[in-house]
Design an enzyme around this catalytic site. Structure first.
Site, PDB file in Angstrom:
ATOM      1  N   ASP A  20     -48.199 118.102  -4.078  1.00  0.00           N
ATOM      2  CA  ASP A  20     -49.224 117.294  -3.282  1.00  0.00           C
ATOM      3  C   ASP A  20     -48.826 116.698  -1.777  1.00  0.00           C
ATOM      4  O   ASP A  20     -49.282 115.811  -1.538  1.00  0.00           O
ATOM      5  CB  ASP A  20     -49.846 116.053  -3.993  1.00  0.00           C
ATOM      6  CG  ASP A  20     -50.583 116.577  -5.373  1.00  0.00           C
ATOM      7  OD1 ASP A  20     -50.505 117.920  -5.538  1.00  0.00           O
ATOM      8  OD2 ASP A  20     -51.230 115.988  -6.057  1.00  0.00           O
ATOM      9  N   LYS A 118     -55.638 121.410  -8.510  1.00  0.00           N
ATOM     10  CA  LYS A 118     -55.794 120.622  -9.722  1.00  0.00           C
ATOM     11  C   LYS A 118     -56.626 119.507  -9.246  1.00  0.00           C
ATOM     12  O   LYS A 118     -57.023 119.031  -8.141  1.00  0.00           O
ATOM     13  CB  LYS A 118     -54.388 120.070 -10.154  1.00  0.00           C
ATOM     14  CG  LYS A 118     -53.638 119.164  -9.225  1.00  0.00           C
ATOM     15  CD  LYS A 118     -52.333 118.808  -9.572  1.00  0.00           C
ATOM     16  CE  LYS A 118     -51.464 117.918  -8.602  1.00  0.00           C
ATOM     17  NZ  LYS A 118     -52.423 116.910  -8.141  1.00  0.00           N
ATOM     18  N   CYS A 163     -48.419 112.138  -9.751  1.00  0.00           N
ATOM     19  CA  CYS A 163     -48.474 113.703 -10.072  1.00  0.00           C
ATOM     20  C   CYS A 163     -47.011 114.133 -10.061  1.00  0.00           C
ATOM     21  O   CYS A 163     -46.995 115.175 -10.856  1.00  0.00           O
ATOM     22  CB  CYS A 163     -49.039 114.340  -8.817  1.00  0.00           C
ATOM     23  SG  CYS A 163     -50.843 113.825  -8.826  1.00  0.00           S
TER      24      CYS A 163
HETATM   25  C1  VGL Z   1     -52.059 111.683  -6.836  1.00  0.00           C
HETATM   26  C2  VGL Z   1     -53.602 109.839  -7.440  1.00  0.00           C
HETATM   27  C3  VGL Z   1     -54.691 110.531  -7.292  1.00  0.00           C
HETATM   28  C4  VGL Z   1     -50.777 111.963  -6.681  1.00  0.00           C
HETATM   29  C5  VGL Z   1     -53.252 112.278  -6.966  1.00  0.00           C
HETATM   30  O1  VGL Z   1     -50.584 113.014  -6.064  1.00  0.00           O
HETATM   31  O2  VGL Z   1     -49.845 111.529  -7.326  1.00  0.00           O
HETATM   32  N1  VGL Z   1     -52.209 110.201  -7.343  1.00  0.00           N
HETATM   33  N2  VGL Z   1     -54.655 111.807  -7.033  1.00  0.00           N
END
Ligand code: VGL
Ligand code: ZN
Length: 216
Positions: A20, A118, A163
């Protein structure tokens, strides 16, 4: 680390999972992770040591259940209970096809083989790159890695306590050896979530190490 694990290029049974590294998680983004941008050059450097790199991309529909804005009267960072368990309500982030969902412009991993998107199901969140938050729906990543002969999963990216942690725990549960490269991650740290994540990862046998150990 054993010398063997420091031998420069990693082998066919290793994958680097880069979690991410998207604009919305960077300083100034919709769900900014403090100093999240510092991870990008390190991820690029680490990726050069791996022939097999997989990226993940948080990829929500605007109607996503994890967005506080979709729950009238609720604020970001509140918790709610959903059929699959507790859910943090987040600011609107990583909406499909928006600039916030794009990878950081400095991410430079041309040889990444796959991108796992995702959180695309409207009613289920997915911090994990392996299994969605209903603990049932698979993304297919474990099967893909197994078919490719992967045995060890090395994780970096954002956020350590969401994540990255969920992905590493699910990678362990899927039978992989798992390493989290701690200084190549940054945390959100919501109500003790970072300590809890390390407690869970340690208990599951996830190994914690520094980028220098991988790059040595
Ligand atoms: C994430 C919160 C919501 C992450 C993704 O990448 O850790 N955290 N969506
Ligand atoms: Zn998300």
């Amino acid at each position: 680390m054993k010398a063997e694990a420091n031998s420069g290029g990693r082998q066919a049974d290793d994958v680097l999972l880069v979690v991410d590294l998207q604009n919305d998680f960077m300083p100034g983004g919709a769900l900014a992770v403090a100093r999240g941008d510092e991870v990008v050059p390190l991820a690029n450097q680490l990726a050069r040591r791996f022939s097999h790199v997989v990226l993940t991309q948080d990829w929500h529909p605007r109607s996503h259940i994890s967005f506080a804005a979709n729950h009238p009267g609720r604020q970001p960072f509140e918790f709610i209970t959903l059929p699959y368990g507790e859910q943090v309500l987040w600011p609107v982030h990583c909406v499909q096809e928006t600039p916030g969902a794009a990878f950081h412009a400095g991410l430079d991993i041309p040889h990444a083989r796959a991108i796992i998107r995702k959180g695309h199901h409207e009613h289920v969140d997915s911090y994990s790159a392996f299994v969605e938050a209903d603990h049932t729906t698979s993304t297919g990543l474990a099967g893909y890695l197994r078919d490719a002969g992967v045995k060890r999963v090395w994780c970096c990216g954002l956020a350590t306590d969401f994540c990255v942690a969920w992905s590493s725990l699910d990678a362990r549960a899927a039978g992989f050896d798992v390493f989290v490269i701690e200084d190549a991650t940054r945390a959100i740290d919501l109500e003790g979530s970072l300590d809890a994540a390390w407690r869970d990862m340690n208990a599951a046998g996830v190994r914690r190490l520094r980028a220098a150990q991988v790059l040595a």
